[in-house]
Design a protein around this motif. Structure first.
Motif, PDB file in Angstrom:
ATOM      1  N   ASP A   1       0.773  -1.118  -0.031  1.00  0.00           N
ATOM      2  CA  ASP A   1      -0.022  -0.023  -0.034  1.00  0.00           C
ATOM      3  C   ASP A   1       0.842   1.333  -0.089  1.00  0.00           C
ATOM      4  N   LYS A   2       0.627   2.231  -0.916  1.00  0.00           N
ATOM      5  CA  LYS A   2       1.331   3.356  -0.971  1.00  0.00           C
ATOM      6  C   LYS A   2       1.388   4.272   0.163  1.00  0.00           C
ATOM      7  N   GLU A   3       0.133   4.349   0.913  1.00  0.00           N
ATOM      8  CA  GLU A   3      -0.010   5.104   2.149  1.00  0.00           C
ATOM      9  C   GLU A   3       0.840   4.525   3.134  1.00  0.00           C
ATOM     10  N   ILE A   4       1.117   3.414   3.334  1.00  0.00           N
ATOM     11  CA  ILE A   4       2.094   2.722   3.992  1.00  0.00           C
ATOM     12  C   ILE A   4       3.383   3.204   3.935  1.00  0.00           C
ATOM     13  N   ILE A   5       3.984   3.282   2.870  1.00  0.00           N
ATOM     14  CA  ILE A   5       5.247   3.502   2.346  1.00  0.00           C
ATOM     15  C   ILE A   5       5.429   5.192   2.866  1.00  0.00           C
ATOM     16  N   ARG A   6       4.336   5.723   2.143  1.00  0.00           N
ATOM     17  CA  ARG A   6       4.366   7.226   2.529  1.00  0.00           C
ATOM     18  C   ARG A   6       4.544   7.738   3.806  1.00  0.00           C
ATOM     19  N   THR A   7       3.703   7.049   4.773  1.00  0.00           N
ATOM     20  CA  THR A   7       3.640   7.176   6.287  1.00  0.00           C
ATOM     21  C   THR A   7       4.904   7.031   6.957  1.00  0.00           C
ATOM     22  N   ILE A   8       5.491   5.921   6.470  1.00  0.00           N
ATOM     23  CA  ILE A   8       6.778   5.501   7.146  1.00  0.00           C
ATOM     24  C   ILE A   8       7.904   6.771   6.649  1.00  0.00           C
TER      25      ILE A   8
ATOM     26  N   ILE B   1       7.283   9.779   8.904  1.00  0.00           N
ATOM     27  CA  ILE B   1       7.697   9.370  10.286  1.00  0.00           C
ATOM     28  C   ILE B   1       9.180   9.713  10.230  1.00  0.00           C
ATOM     29  N   LYS B   2       9.970   9.240   9.270  1.00  0.00           N
ATOM     30  CA  LYS B   2      11.625   9.329   9.345  1.00  0.00           C
ATOM     31  C   LYS B   2      11.899  10.822   9.062  1.00  0.00           C
ATOM     32  N   GLU B   3      11.027  11.413   8.202  1.00  0.00           N
ATOM     33  CA  GLU B   3      11.170  13.028   8.121  1.00  0.00           C
ATOM     34  C   GLU B   3      10.990  14.005   9.274  1.00  0.00           C
ATOM     35  N   MET B   4      10.279  13.240  10.230  1.00  0.00           N
ATOM     36  CA  MET B   4      10.097  13.979  11.523  1.00  0.00           C
ATOM     37  C   MET B   4      11.240  13.581  12.452  1.00  0.00           C
ATOM     38  N   GLY B   5      12.150  12.918  12.150  1.00  0.00           N
ATOM     39  CA  GLY B   5      13.297  12.679  13.041  1.00  0.00           C
ATOM     40  C   GLY B   5      12.795  11.568  13.788  1.00  0.00           C
TER      41      GLY B   5
ATOM     42  N   SER C   1      -0.458  11.853  12.861  1.00  0.00           N
ATOM     43  CA  SER C   1      -1.254  12.664  13.891  1.00  0.00           C
ATOM     44  C   SER C   1      -0.952  12.262  15.483  1.00  0.00           C
ATOM     45  N   LEU C   2      -0.788  11.005  15.775  1.00  0.00           N
ATOM     46  CA  LEU C   2      -0.329  10.813  17.083  1.00  0.00           C
ATOM     47  C   LEU C   2       1.034  11.261  17.280  1.00  0.00           C
TER      48      LEU C   2
END
Length: 226
Positions: free
Chosen positions: A97-104, A107-111, A220-221
């Motif tokens: 799922d592309k949303e899964i890859i995008r979300t991960i 997350i990494k971009e947030m450090g 969001s969490l």
């Protein structure tokens, strides 16, 4: 402050199901000439030993089953079953799922560090290293490699130590199989129930953990806790 997010693999990042059916079905009992119910029982009995690496591969497990049932061993049939199993476990990695890859990635971009904690046997994750997920993770814990499976506290502690984070500063997100959410909570992580691949009647069987209906809800969490 959340410093790391740990994910389960099957039915969290990838799924074997589509429209209520397995994406790839095969029938090892038929190939091996064993009654379906007996095969299922014997295979299930050995689940923990498969997950924690006590059986180093599927062949050793199947040979042990035949010996326990006092049946003659046909290695050609065993090899056929293993090949079919590898193929079946590869298919879920081919349509992530592309949303899964995008979300991960976000997350990494947030450090925030990202880890994987998966109960699995070797043949179940042969496709991992060639999947687009592999390069995204800061640590990958396969139970058979560390000789310890969820929900044992040790596997979560190992994952946290690998990333140099405290359990209480970490999230664990999974579909709930193998009592993984309870294990994560017992180890001190904050556990969330991923239900995006689960039908309602299954997701409702697990209570006591906040549910995430889509991967992007993780962001969001984190924004509220970073």
């Amino acid at each position: 402050m959340i410093e790391a997010v740990f994910f389960d693999l099957y039915e969290t990042l990838i799924t074997e199901w589509e429209n209520g059916k397995k994406k790839a079905e095969f029938h090892p009992a038929n190939i091996l000439g064993i009654d379906q119910a007996i095969f299922k029982s014997e295979w299930s009995k050995r689940k923990e030993l498969r997950m924690d690496g006590s059986f180093p591969d599927a062949k050793s497990c199947l040979v042990d089953m035949f010996q326990a049932l006092d049946k003659p061993i046909n290695m050609d049939d065993i090899h056929t079953v293993i090949e079919n199993r590898i193929n079946a476990k590869t298919i879920p990695f081919q349509s992530i799922d592309k949303e899964i890859i995008r979300t991960i990635m976000q997350i990494k971009e947030m450090g925030i560090k990202v880890g994987l904690i998966s109960n699995c046997a070797p043949e179940e994750v042969k496709a991992w290293e060639h999947s687009p997920l592999a390069i995204l993770f800061d640590t990958v814990i396969f139970s058979y490699e560390v000789k310890c499976a969820k929900p044992r506290k040790k596997i979560y502690n190992t994952a946290c130590a690998n990333l140099n984070v405290l359990p209480e500063h970490s999230l664990f997100i999974g579909d709930g199989g193998s009592n993984e959410l309870y294990g994560a909570r017992e180890a001190g992580l904050i556990a969330y129930h991923a239900v995006w691949f689960q039908p309602l009647f299954i997701s409702e069987k697990i209570a006591g953990f906040p549910k995430l209906k889509k991967p992007s809800e993780i962001l969001s969490l984190l924004k509220a806790n970073v």
